[in-house]
Write a protein that holds these residues in place. Structure first.
Motif, PDB file in Angstrom:
ATOM      1  N   SER A 115      69.116  61.469  41.489  1.00 22.16           N
ATOM      2  CA  SER A 115      67.675  61.226  41.594  1.00 22.16           C
ATOM      3  C   SER A 115      66.941  62.535  41.854  1.00 22.16           C
ATOM      4  O   SER A 115      65.866  62.767  41.296  1.00 22.16           O
ATOM      5  CB  SER A 115      67.374  60.227  42.707  1.00 22.16           C
ATOM      6  OG  SER A 115      67.771  60.734  43.960  1.00 22.16           O
ATOM      7  N   GLY A 116      67.532  63.408  42.646  1.00 24.95           N
ATOM      8  CA  GLY A 116      66.920  64.695  42.954  1.00 24.95           C
ATOM      9  C   GLY A 116      66.951  65.651  41.776  1.00 24.95           C
ATOM     10  O   GLY A 116      65.979  66.353  41.496  1.00 24.95           O
ATOM     11  N   ILE A 117      68.096  65.665  41.071  1.00 24.97           N
ATOM     12  CA  ILE A 117      68.242  66.565  39.933  1.00 24.97           C
ATOM     13  C   ILE A 117      67.287  66.166  38.814  1.00 24.97           C
ATOM     14  O   ILE A 117      66.564  66.996  38.278  1.00 24.97           O
ATOM     15  CB  ILE A 117      69.699  66.577  39.423  1.00 24.97           C
ATOM     16  CG1 ILE A 117      70.621  67.187  40.482  1.00 24.97           C
ATOM     17  CG2 ILE A 117      69.808  67.352  38.111  1.00 24.97           C
ATOM     18  CD1 ILE A 117      72.104  67.080  40.168  1.00 24.97           C
ATOM     19  N   ALA A 118      67.284  64.883  38.456  1.00 25.02           N
ATOM     20  CA  ALA A 118      66.428  64.412  37.371  1.00 25.02           C
ATOM     21  C   ALA A 118      64.975  64.313  37.814  1.00 25.02           C
ATOM     22  O   ALA A 118      64.066  64.796  37.139  1.00 25.02           O
ATOM     23  CB  ALA A 118      66.916  63.058  36.865  1.00 25.02           C
ATOM     24  N   GLY A 119      64.752  63.694  38.976  1.00 32.41           N
ATOM     25  CA  GLY A 119      63.394  63.518  39.480  1.00 32.41           C
ATOM     26  C   GLY A 119      62.700  64.839  39.747  1.00 32.41           C
ATOM     27  O   GLY A 119      61.492  64.974  39.566  1.00 32.41           O
ATOM     28  N   GLY A 120      63.486  65.821  40.170  1.00 33.09           N
ATOM     29  CA  GLY A 120      62.946  67.138  40.467  1.00 33.09           C
ATOM     30  C   GLY A 120      62.346  67.837  39.258  1.00 33.09           C
ATOM     31  O   GLY A 120      61.524  68.743  39.387  1.00 33.09           O
ATOM     32  N   LEU A 121      62.763  67.428  38.066  1.00 32.13           N
ATOM     33  CA  LEU A 121      62.224  68.015  36.833  1.00 32.13           C
ATOM     34  C   LEU A 121      60.737  67.716  36.686  1.00 32.13           C
ATOM     35  O   LEU A 121      60.013  68.457  36.022  1.00 32.13           O
ATOM     36  CB  LEU A 121      62.951  67.447  35.612  1.00 32.13           C
ATOM     37  CG  LEU A 121      64.304  68.057  35.255  1.00 32.13           C
ATOM     38  CD1 LEU A 121      64.951  67.248  34.136  1.00 32.13           C
ATOM     39  CD2 LEU A 121      64.155  69.510  34.841  1.00 32.13           C
ATOM     40  N   PHE A 122      60.290  66.623  37.316  1.00 31.01           N
ATOM     41  CA  PHE A 122      58.917  66.181  37.143  1.00 31.01           C
ATOM     42  C   PHE A 122      57.969  66.744  38.185  1.00 31.01           C
ATOM     43  O   PHE A 122      56.757  66.596  38.064  1.00 31.01           O
ATOM     44  CB  PHE A 122      58.857  64.646  37.147  1.00 31.01           C
ATOM     45  CG  PHE A 122      59.628  64.036  36.021  1.00 31.01           C
ATOM     46  CD1 PHE A 122      60.966  63.711  36.176  1.00 31.01           C
ATOM     47  CD2 PHE A 122      59.030  63.845  34.788  1.00 31.01           C
ATOM     48  CE1 PHE A 122      61.697  63.177  35.119  1.00 31.01           C
ATOM     49  CE2 PHE A 122      59.749  63.311  33.729  1.00 31.01           C
ATOM     50  CZ  PHE A 122      61.079  62.977  33.896  1.00 31.01           C
ATOM     51  N   LEU A 123      58.517  67.387  39.224  1.00 30.73           N
ATOM     52  CA  LEU A 123      57.665  67.950  40.259  1.00 30.73           C
ATOM     53  C   LEU A 123      56.872  69.113  39.696  1.00 30.73           C
ATOM     54  O   LEU A 123      57.406  69.951  38.977  1.00 30.73           O
ATOM     55  CB  LEU A 123      58.506  68.445  41.444  1.00 30.73           C
ATOM     56  CG  LEU A 123      59.051  67.392  42.397  1.00 30.73           C
ATOM     57  CD1 LEU A 123      59.918  68.055  43.456  1.00 30.73           C
ATOM     58  CD2 LEU A 123      57.922  66.605  43.056  1.00 30.73           C
ATOM     59  N   GLY A 128      60.952  52.428  33.415  1.00 25.46           N
ATOM     60  CA  GLY A 128      60.519  52.271  34.800  1.00 25.46           C
ATOM     61  C   GLY A 128      60.930  53.455  35.663  1.00 25.46           C
ATOM     62  O   GLY A 128      60.154  53.935  36.489  1.00 25.46           O
ATOM     63  N   LEU A 129      62.163  53.932  35.440  1.00 28.13           N
ATOM     64  CA  LEU A 129      62.679  55.072  36.215  1.00 28.13           C
ATOM     65  C   LEU A 129      61.800  56.307  36.008  1.00 28.13           C
ATOM     66  O   LEU A 129      61.400  56.974  36.964  1.00 28.13           O
ATOM     67  CB  LEU A 129      64.111  55.375  35.774  1.00 28.13           C
ATOM     68  CG  LEU A 129      64.895  56.413  36.572  1.00 28.13           C
ATOM     69  CD1 LEU A 129      65.201  55.907  37.971  1.00 28.13           C
ATOM     70  CD2 LEU A 129      66.192  56.776  35.854  1.00 28.13           C
ATOM     71  N   LEU A 130      61.479  56.550  34.765  1.00 28.06           N
ATOM     72  CA  LEU A 130      60.605  57.671  34.410  1.00 28.06           C
ATOM     73  C   LEU A 130      59.250  57.520  35.088  1.00 28.06           C
ATOM     74  O   LEU A 130      58.721  58.461  35.691  1.00 28.06           O
ATOM     75  CB  LEU A 130      60.425  57.691  32.890  1.00 28.06           C
ATOM     76  CG  LEU A 130      59.928  58.970  32.253  1.00 28.06           C
ATOM     77  CD1 LEU A 130      60.977  60.063  32.370  1.00 28.06           C
ATOM     78  CD2 LEU A 130      59.606  58.729  30.779  1.00 28.06           C
ATOM     79  N   ALA A 131      58.695  56.313  35.005  1.00 25.16           N
ATOM     80  CA  ALA A 131      57.396  56.039  35.629  1.00 25.16           C
ATOM     81  C   ALA A 131      57.470  56.300  37.131  1.00 25.16           C
ATOM     82  O   ALA A 131      56.546  56.875  37.718  1.00 25.16           O
ATOM     83  CB  ALA A 131      56.965  54.601  35.361  1.00 25.16           C
ATOM     84  N   GLY A 132      58.568  55.894  37.752  1.00 30.49           N
ATOM     85  CA  GLY A 132      58.747  56.105  39.192  1.00 30.49           C
ATOM     86  C   GLY A 132      58.802  57.570  39.548  1.00 30.49           C
ATOM     87  O   GLY A 132      58.190  58.020  40.529  1.00 30.49           O
ATOM     88  N   PHE A 133      59.526  58.354  38.756  1.00 30.65           N
ATOM     89  CA  PHE A 133      59.632  59.799  38.982  1.00 30.65           C
ATOM     90  C   PHE A 133      58.266  60.475  38.808  1.00 30.65           C
ATOM     91  O   PHE A 133      57.877  61.332  39.597  1.00 30.65           O
ATOM     92  CB  PHE A 133      60.625  60.429  38.000  1.00 30.65           C
ATOM     93  CG  PHE A 133      62.076  60.166  38.309  1.00 30.65           C
ATOM     94  CD1 PHE A 133      63.055  60.376  37.337  1.00 30.65           C
ATOM     95  CD2 PHE A 133      62.492  59.730  39.562  1.00 30.65           C
ATOM     96  CE1 PHE A 133      64.404  60.157  37.604  1.00 30.65           C
ATOM     97  CE2 PHE A 133      63.837  59.494  39.838  1.00 30.65           C
ATOM     98  CZ  PHE A 133      64.783  59.711  38.853  1.00 30.65           C
ATOM     99  N   VAL A 134      57.568  60.094  37.764  1.00 27.59           N
ATOM    100  CA  VAL A 134      56.254  60.685  37.479  1.00 27.59           C
ATOM    101  C   VAL A 134      55.257  60.297  38.560  1.00 27.59           C
ATOM    102  O   VAL A 134      54.468  61.134  39.041  1.00 27.59           O
ATOM    103  CB  VAL A 134      55.753  60.252  36.076  1.00 27.59           C
ATOM    104  CG1 VAL A 134      54.302  60.648  35.866  1.00 27.59           C
ATOM    105  CG2 VAL A 134      56.627  60.869  34.997  1.00 27.59           C
TER     106      VAL A 134
END
Lengths: 145, 142
Positions: free
Chosen positions: A36-44, B128-134
């Motif tokens: 979640s951090g590796i992938a999610g961090g791309l969007f920060l 949904g996962l993408l939306a959550g991250f964004v």
């Protein structure tokens, strides 16, 4: 309680590989293998270290292809594709996406790396998301339908 | 000191091992994950064994790194630290994550592995996962 579909050896072996993957990233780069951090961090906004994240995800994405080519059975999930509605899946994804980012970790970040670090925060996170998930599955499977 | 290509190779190698581990363990299959999370009736303990295998292997390396403070390349380890034991974000986030995971048995790693295969349910989950991250990134920015 009846035990079904238990695959202790592949579970342990697969788990060991996951542990090895986390160890490689930690020993080699000092980083946490939390998806979640590796992938999610791309969007920060303002993330400077995008390259290694993309590299990690490229490896992750290559895995099913590699195992298919090698003839590993069960690369494709066995769950019937029409089990959940699109709405349920999208809502589940949204909750997982937002939730893991708020909690700063998921099953890999907190569950594997956090517990291996003996992090009290990760223990709290794991206890909360595991019990919540079990409760949710139980309610959806046995009370809802 | 190593040059820039080495960290990318390490990251790719780690990702590949991780993905292989997930599939070998069966954790990419929501049926297997839900089989563990559903404690009523028929139960599949496999997920617990995956965690035992993973933590079993990772424990000593992580403990060693914690004491050492820097990785094999001499760089300081980027482990999170100094936060409160259980702040609202950790608790609320874990609850939300737990509900989402309990609904479909999919979490980020398996989602990506299954999206890579073009598996329908994962693609929908991925929206949904993408939306959550964004959404989180947008909230963080304020």
């Amino acid at each position: 309680m009846e035990i079904v579909n238990f695959t202790p050896w592949t579970a342990l072996a697969g788990g060991a590989l996951i542990g090895l993957a986390a160890s490689v990233l930690a020993l080699g780069s000092g980083r946490i293998a939390g998806i979640s951090g590796i992938a999610g961090g791309l969007f920060l906004h303002g993330t400077a270290d995008r390259a290694w994240r993309v590299a990690f995800l490229a490896g992750l994405v290559a895995a099913p292809w590699l195992l298919s080519v090698a003839g590993w059975p069960g690369v494709r999930p066995a769950l019937p594709p029409d089990t959940f509605s699109a709405t349920t899946l999208i809502v589940a994804g949204l909750l997982v996406g937002l939730g893991t980012r708020l909690a700063n970790g998921c099953t890999s970040g907190h569950g594997v790396c956090g517990l291996a670090r003996l992090s009290p925060r990760s223990l709290v996170a794991v206890m909360v998301f595991m019990s919540t998930a079990a409760l949710t599955t139980g309610v959806v499977r046995h009370l809802w339908s | 000191m190593r040059q820039n290509t080495s960290p990318l190779l390490i990251a790719t190698g780690s990702g590949l091992l991780f993905g292989i581990g997930l599939i070998v363990a069966g954790m990419h299959d929501p049926a297997k994950v839900l089989g563990f999370l559903d404690l009523a009736g028929a139960w599949d303990p496999s997920l617990a064994f995956v965690m035992i295998g993973a933590i079993g292997v990772a424990l000593l390396p992580f403990q060693w790194l914690k004491r050492r403070g820097h990785d094999l390349a001499g760089q300081p380890v980027a482990f999170p630290s100094g936060q409160r034991l259980a702040d609202p974000a950790l608790l609320a986030g874990s609850v939300l994550f737990g509900i989402g995971w309990g609904l479909a048995g999919i979490c980020p790693g398996p989602a990506i592995v299954d999206i890579a295969q073009g598996w329908g349910p994962a693609l929908r989950f991925g929206i949904g996962l993408l939306a959550g991250f964004v959404l989180y990134a947008g909230l963080k920015r304020r």
